[in-house]
Scaffold this active site. Sequence first.
Site, PDB file in Angstrom:
ATOM      1  N   LYS A  51       0.833  -1.209   0.000  1.00  0.00           N
ATOM      2  CA  LYS A  51       0.000   0.000   0.000  1.00  0.00           C
ATOM      3  C   LYS A  51       0.865   1.257   0.000  1.00  0.00           C
ATOM      4  O   LYS A  51       0.626   2.208  -0.738  1.00  0.00           O
ATOM      5  CB  LYS A  51      -0.914   0.015   1.226  1.00  0.00           C
ATOM      6  CG  LYS A  51      -2.020  -0.997   1.197  1.00  0.00           C
ATOM      7  CD  LYS A  51      -2.819  -0.934   2.495  1.00  0.00           C
ATOM      8  CE  LYS A  51      -3.961  -1.900   2.506  1.00  0.00           C
ATOM      9  NZ  LYS A  51      -4.750  -1.803   3.749  1.00  0.00           N
ATOM     10  N   SER A  67      -0.322   1.046   6.235  1.00  0.00           N
ATOM     11  CA  SER A  67      -0.547   0.144   7.352  1.00  0.00           C
ATOM     12  C   SER A  67      -1.606  -0.880   6.985  1.00  0.00           C
ATOM     13  O   SER A  67      -2.505  -0.592   6.190  1.00  0.00           O
ATOM     14  CB  SER A  67      -0.997   0.951   8.577  1.00  0.00           C
ATOM     15  OG  SER A  67      -1.140   0.122   9.692  1.00  0.00           O
ATOM     16  N   ASP A  68      -1.489  -2.072   7.558  1.00  0.00           N
ATOM     17  CA  ASP A  68      -2.514  -3.088   7.363  1.00  0.00           C
ATOM     18  C   ASP A  68      -2.559  -3.977   8.598  1.00  0.00           C
ATOM     19  O   ASP A  68      -1.534  -4.210   9.243  1.00  0.00           O
ATOM     20  CB  ASP A  68      -2.249  -3.929   6.121  1.00  0.00           C
ATOM     21  CG  ASP A  68      -3.517  -4.600   5.633  1.00  0.00           C
ATOM     22  OD1 ASP A  68      -4.230  -3.986   4.820  1.00  0.00           O
ATOM     23  OD2 ASP A  68      -3.828  -5.717   6.087  1.00  0.00           O
ATOM     24  N   THR A  69      -3.748  -4.464   8.907  1.00  0.00           N
ATOM     25  CA  THR A  69      -3.956  -5.281  10.104  1.00  0.00           C
ATOM     26  C   THR A  69      -4.594  -6.604   9.726  1.00  0.00           C
ATOM     27  O   THR A  69      -5.537  -6.629   8.916  1.00  0.00           O
ATOM     28  CB  THR A  69      -4.865  -4.537  11.099  1.00  0.00           C
ATOM     29  OG1 THR A  69      -4.241  -3.301  11.452  1.00  0.00           O
ATOM     30  CG2 THR A  69      -5.107  -5.355  12.360  1.00  0.00           C
ATOM     31  N   GLY A 104       1.028  -4.272  10.360  1.00  0.00           N
ATOM     32  CA  GLY A 104       2.249  -3.901   9.652  1.00  0.00           C
ATOM     33  C   GLY A 104       2.215  -2.427   9.341  1.00  0.00           C
ATOM     34  O   GLY A 104       1.152  -1.864   9.046  1.00  0.00           O
TER      35      GLY A 104
END
Length: 192
Positions: A51, A67-69, A104
């Site tokens: 991203k 960011s990613d969860t 992340g």
Amino acid sequence: MKLILASGSPRRRELLSLYTTDFEVCVSAFDERAVHAENPAALAQALARGKCLTVSEQHPGCLVVGSDTVVELEGEVFGKPKDASDARRMLRALSGRTHQVHTGVCITDGARTESFVDTCRVTFFPIPEEELEQCIASGEPFDKAGAYAIQGQAALWLDRLEGDYYTIMGLPVSRTVRLLKSFREEKVDVER
């Protein structure tokens, strides 16, 4: 250097605002389906990186945060539920158990790219079926990894957590800010 948040998440926008309100939001067009990783934590980091770098390519000279969860239960990744049935499956699986939430984060200025993943262990009390159905009916689960928002109705089910609460919300604020500051300090040093 202009700061860009590569996420449409209102929670991430709110959390980054704890550090600065001087940023723009640019939702990444990165194709998450193309990402494969050796484990859920690595997946969260790879998604954040994808991203971030996609938005950075569109905005050269800017400082970009991606960011990613992902939610993990015994090695299985729980992303955003596809529908009510999928949300129900996830919440029932998490009920009365401990799972991990991996977020992340990737930051780039186009020349330097740094990323990390932060993990929090979350234990839920058993979720009463009536509360589970109310949560699904509210629509809350549908844009959230693991089908829940810790700051929402899941607050009723939280037994304990080990780690950074903000990791569960989607942006480990203190670690992200420390990394952002290192980019800004490096920029100042280069300009001297």
